[in-house]
Design an enzyme around this catalytic site. Structure first.
Site, PDB file in Angstrom:
ATOM      1  N   CYS A  66       0.935  -0.829   0.381  1.00 54.32           N
ATOM      2  CA  CYS A  66       0.076   0.143  -0.150  1.00 54.32           C
ATOM      3  C   CYS A  66       0.893   1.053  -0.228  1.00 54.32           C
ATOM      4  CB  CYS A  66      -1.357  -0.355   1.061  1.00 54.32           C
ATOM      5  SG  CYS A  66      -2.006   0.844   1.259  1.00 54.32           S
TER       6      CYS A  66
ATOM      7  N   HIS B 169      -3.913  -5.768   0.635  1.00 54.91           N
ATOM      8  CA  HIS B 169      -2.969  -6.167   2.396  1.00 54.91           C
ATOM      9  C   HIS B 169      -3.842  -7.489   2.035  1.00 54.91           C
ATOM     10  CE1 HIS B 169      -2.598  -1.844   3.876  1.00 54.91           C
ATOM     11  NE2 HIS B 169      -4.085  -1.496   2.949  1.00 54.91           N
TER      12      HIS B 169
END
Length: 492
Positions: A339, A437
């Protein structure tokens, strides 16, 4: 009057074990066919999860899984995500509302947050028999009693019984309990059904005189003394991060000698978020996850993972100021960016002033992947399932992986490059970046990363495919059922 019974698991302080106790109660009730749902009116956490309706704090996502119900935004209707310089992003009913200071929140958004919390609880109470609510921090913050949404307001509008949790690990547990009870508003003090002492080590009999005197002084029964144990549930905030250089999972059984374990270095950036991405690695036998200062040498590391960040731009600048960019460029092992870490690995970030707290429109990245990130006010929040084409540090992995994305900005390649997922992510031989994630919660991805890291380190050691931990929800349930008198709480 709410339709369901609500039990508020409140604490004398942050990180006393409220989340674990709440998850254990949720799993206990669910396993006995009781319709139960978790709830936290207001959460402050940089660790969030995606649900179909938007973002919620990781603890309520975990507790929903413990309760065997689909996570929804009603489980955590108000979420504050710290982003630096005294500001937090306000999430209401799963959607980002504004970036604001604490003063702005209470002056401009408090009434809306209170309404959202009440309505979410009302919907849950109409659909379930029991609500297990989790408080936030200490229930005895007297400076906040007129605006304490997660504790005071929840106890009142939910007509909740309060289970008070205190941590003996730091000492002063009885002073914490007595002081907390003394500072509670009178109507909340009457709601306290019992107390639980957590993180106890040693001979329980030595604690008995203190328990007896506490009960005599306060009239509040101690319903349990829970031993020190980590069931392996994802942590809510950075309070739970290990000390710099410490293990990410205390007491994890490596399965191999420490000298043979691989070390995955994680820079401890100032605005680290969703560091729970690293817990599946840390729980893998033979793998050591070490959170390192930004000035650290990477000489002892076998791989590096750049974690998520609530403020990518400022954390990128902090990495560069500390010289971590040079250390990373010279590093010759596998590197993965998750991310915000993925965004940092690129050539540049444009529209950086939208996300950062500075005013620069373009910020140079670390230059390890030929990609560019453009920030925008729009936010991606979604659960995803993708086909993995193992490349770079994940070479050899195939199949479908699941996870979630929560990010601002989009990242596009500047050149032809391998992609770990169709039209998503980027990779070279040694570097990989992705918005996904929970990547390492997938067996194929985690196993490939560990194998490739061992190969790059020239190690003949092989580690187990599994994560080396029992089911964390069952472990949390066992902690509660074995050591807390749920019958006196009316839950047996």
């Amino acid at each position: 009057m709410p339709d369901a019974r609500t039990v508020l698991v409140a604490g004398t302080a942050s990180h006393v074990g409220k989340s674990t106790i709440a998850a254990g109660i949720c799993r206990y009730l669910a396993d006995r066919s009781v319709s139960v749902a978790p709830y936290k009116a207001q959460n402050m956490s940089t660790n969030a999860r995606a649900t179909p309706g938007g973002e919620i704090g990781v603890s309520q996502y975990v507790q929903a899984r413990a309760a065997r119900v689909p996570p929804t935004t009603d489980h955590n209707p108000v979420l504050l995500k710290p982003r630096g310089d005294g500001e937090s992003q306000l999430i209401v009913d799963g959607q980002a509302v504004a970036d604001l200071s604490a003063g702005q929140y209470y002056d401009e958004h408090w009434d809306d947050a209170l309404t959202a919390a009440r309505e979410a609880h009302r919907r849950l109470a109409a659909a379930h028999d029991v609500i297990v609510a989790e408080g936030a921090g200490s229930i005895a913050e007297i400076n906040l009693h007129d605006r304490d949404l997660a504790n005071v307001e929840t106890a009142r509008f939910a007509d909740a019984d309060v289970l008070l949790v205190a941590d003996i690990e730091r000492g002063g547990v009885f002073a914490s309990l007595v002081g907390t009870l003394a500072l509670l508003p009178a109507d909340l003090r009457e709601r306290v059904a019992g107390a639980v002492i957590t993180k106890f080590r040693g001979d329980r009999s030595l604690l008995a005189p203190g328990v007896d005197e506490f009960e005599d002084r306060t009239g509040v029964p101690v319903l349990g003394v829970v031993p020190y144990d980590d069931p392996g549930l994802p942590e809510e905030d950075s309070v739970a991060l290990p000390p710099v250089g410490g293990r990410a999972v205390e007491g994890a059984d490596d399965g191999v000698a420490d000298a043979d374990a691989i070390t995955v270095a994680v820079p401890r950036v100032p605005h680290i978020s969703n560091f729970t991405d690293l817990q599946p690695l840390a729980a893998t036998p033979g793998v050591r996850v070490a959170y390192v200062p930004l000035s650290a040498s990477l000489a002892d590391a076998d791989a590096v993972v750049l974690p998520g960040s609530k403020n990518t731009v400022d954390d990128l600048l902090a990495l560069r100021e500390a010289g971590f960019d040079a250390a990373l460029s010279a590093f010759d092992g596998p590197i993965v960016g998750l991310c915000g870490g993925y965004q940092m690995l690129g050539e540049r970030i444009t529209n950086a002033d939208i996300e950062g707290t500075g005013d620069s429109e373009t910020v140079a990245g670390l230059g390890l992947l030929p990609v560019e990130t453009a920030f925008s006010p729009d936010k991606t929040v979604e659960r995803v399932s993708r086909r993995l084409d193992g490349v770079g540090p994940l070479a050899g992995a195939t199949g479908v992986v699941e996870g979630y994305e929560i990010h601002m900005g989009e990242t596009e390649p500047l050149d032809d490059i391998d992609r770990p997922f169709p039209s998503s992510g980027a990779a070279t031989d040694d570097v990989l970046g992705t918005y996904l994630h929970d990547l390492f919660a997938n067996d194929e991805a985690r196993t490939a990363f560990v194998k490739n890291t061992l190969d790059a380190a020239g190690s003949d050691v092989r580690v187990d495919r599994g994560r080396g931990r029992d089911d964390p929800y069952d472990r949390a349930e066992a902690l509660v059922t074995d050591h807390v008198d749920l019958e006196s709480l009316g839950l047996r």
